[in-house]
Design an enzyme around this catalytic site. Structure first.
Site, PDB file in Angstrom:
ATOM      1  N   LYS A  45      -6.649  -9.223  -9.364  1.00  0.00           N
ATOM      2  CA  LYS A  45      -7.848  -9.428  -8.394  1.00  0.00           C
ATOM      3  C   LYS A  45      -8.795  -8.397  -8.972  1.00  0.00           C
ATOM      4  O   LYS A  45      -8.353  -7.194  -8.789  1.00  0.00           O
ATOM      5  CB  LYS A  45      -7.387  -9.395  -6.883  1.00  0.00           C
ATOM      6  CG  LYS A  45      -8.429  -9.696  -6.076  1.00  0.00           C
ATOM      7  CD  LYS A  45      -8.037  -9.457  -4.424  1.00  0.00           C
ATOM      8  CE  LYS A  45      -8.922  -9.983  -3.569  1.00  0.00           C
ATOM      9  NZ  LYS A  45      -8.332  -9.951  -2.193  1.00  0.00           N
ATOM     10  N   LYS A  87     -11.657  -2.209  -6.828  1.00  0.00           N
ATOM     11  CA  LYS A  87     -12.378  -0.972  -6.907  1.00  0.00           C
ATOM     12  C   LYS A  87     -11.454   0.025  -7.516  1.00  0.00           C
ATOM     13  O   LYS A  87     -12.125   1.235  -7.936  1.00  0.00           O
ATOM     14  CB  LYS A  87     -13.014  -0.354  -5.547  1.00  0.00           C
ATOM     15  CG  LYS A  87     -11.955  -0.253  -4.608  1.00  0.00           C
ATOM     16  CD  LYS A  87     -12.581  -0.150  -3.107  1.00  0.00           C
ATOM     17  CE  LYS A  87     -11.587   0.055  -2.004  1.00  0.00           C
ATOM     18  NZ  LYS A  87     -12.352  -0.116  -0.653  1.00  0.00           N
ATOM     19  N   LYS A  89       0.812  -1.159   0.152  1.00  0.00           N
ATOM     20  CA  LYS A  89      -0.090  -0.028   0.212  1.00  0.00           C
ATOM     21  C   LYS A  89       1.089   1.175  -0.029  1.00  0.00           C
ATOM     22  O   LYS A  89       0.391   2.373  -0.714  1.00  0.00           O
ATOM     23  CB  LYS A  89      -1.008  -0.218   1.087  1.00  0.00           C
ATOM     24  CG  LYS A  89      -2.125  -1.183   1.000  1.00  0.00           C
ATOM     25  CD  LYS A  89      -3.041  -0.824   2.231  1.00  0.00           C
ATOM     26  CE  LYS A  89      -4.176  -1.789   1.908  1.00  0.00           C
ATOM     27  NZ  LYS A  89      -5.152  -1.501   2.983  1.00  0.00           N
TER      28      LYS A  89
END
Length: 333
Positions: free
Chosen positions: A195, A198, A111
């Site tokens: 994957k 969003k 991240k």
């Protein structure tokens, strides 16, 4: 009865991967466990959230969970920031966890990326807060995806170290992971090796929980496939990630083994299978989408439900936190 805790971040754009990988499984767990489900808004702000949008996303996530079958009367549904035990226990766990443990957390590295020095301290300490989320209720089981298994291991390490450091054997349980369902990883409709997300720049790569029937049909029709027909056996999906993804979605929505789907549809072209998949997706998701929209518009109901859930969560967490403070040596007023 054994106790389950789990939560999801209110970051908007809920998609089929969230539903099949988590929320639908949470609904099933209500049959066998005492369940505590949380909209983890404290976790959400580890990266910047626009406040008005965050409030909307909290309500949308709560609405989606209720529309999917989470029962906020029989079980507990609340948003994390309304229960202060999460933040208080997280600080205590920050003083129990070791830097070396957190440095090994791969999700922070992913991240934070190349700009690790600019990441928030909250993002780095995220796993301690996750441990507090679980252990504030002495949860015995946690449904997790593959990407959260490492964090649950850290939760177990923190529980063990706390028990050992303060010589309170068995005070905190070491929660067990629950990895459920045949579609724990739903992949992108545009790239079967990635994957469903969003954050994907293409909305065509995901099935949103807010998509209407026409949009669902368009996305499935345009989903990437290959030139070969569907195989009749699972071995025939090797090296065909897009084919595997569509078959897996179909199987998961109908609670069927992939082998049964291939036995039924093997040999047909993707044009025919995509129509069958569209029918299933619309049948399963349309009622949830409609109920989500209705609930999200009823903000008074959502807010009252979350507030009531927070009261019930506090009734469990506060006595445990009080015990923790006694163990640590704090003065309890």
């Amino acid at each position: 009865m054994q106790r389950v805790f789990s939560g999801a971040q209110p970051t908007g754009n809920l998609h089929l991967g969230n539903y099949l990988g988590a929320i639908r499984n949470w609904v099933t767990l209500q049959n066998d466990f005492e369940c505590i489900y949380c909209v983890v808004d404290l976790h959400a702000i580890t990266v910047w959230q626009e406040p008005t949008e965050l409030r909307s996303n909290i309500r949308e996530l709560a609405a989606s969970m209720i529309a999917s079958g989470i029962d906020p009367e029989k079980h507990i549904l609340f948003n994390q920031s309304q229960v202060s035990a999460h933040a208080e226990l997280a600080w205590i766990f920050n003083c129990v966890a070791r830097m070396g443990w957190l440095n090994r957390m791969t999700q922070f590295k992913e991240k934070a990326g190349k700009h690790r020095e600019n990441a928030s301290l909250g993002l780095y300490a995220y796993p301690s807060l996750m441990a507090a989320d679980i252990l504030a209720y002495k949860a015995t089981h946690v449904p997790v995806g593959e990407d959260q298994k490492q964090h649950l291991e850290l939760t177990r390490d923190i529980a063990i170290k706390f028990n050992n450091d303060f010589k309170v054997d068995g005070f905190f349980p070491t929660p067990e992971p629950l990895i459920l369902g045949p579609a724990t990883r739903v992949m992108s409709l545009r790239d079967g090796t990635k994957k469903m997300s969003k954050s994907d720049t293409s909305d065509m790569a995901r099935i949103n929980m807010t998509d209407d029937a026409d949009t669902l049909a368009k996305k499935i029709r345009k989903a990437k496939t290959d030139a070969e027909p569907l195989p009749s056996e699972a071995e025939g999906l090797e090296g065909r990630p897009e084919a595997r993804n569509l078959v897996t979605i179909y199987a998961a929505l109908l609670d069927k083994p992939v082998a049964d789907v291939l036995a039924e549809h093997g040999g047909i072209q993707f044009s025919g299978f995509k129509q069958a998949l569209t029918d299933v997706v619309v049948e399963k998701l349309a009622p949830i989408t409609e109920e989500m929209a209705r609930l999200k518009n009823d903000t008074a109901y959502i807010d009252a439900t979350l507030s009531k859930g927070a009261e019930r969560a506090n009734a469990i967490a506060q006595p445990i936190l009080r015990e923790v403070k006694e163990v640590v040596g704090f003065l309890n007023g």
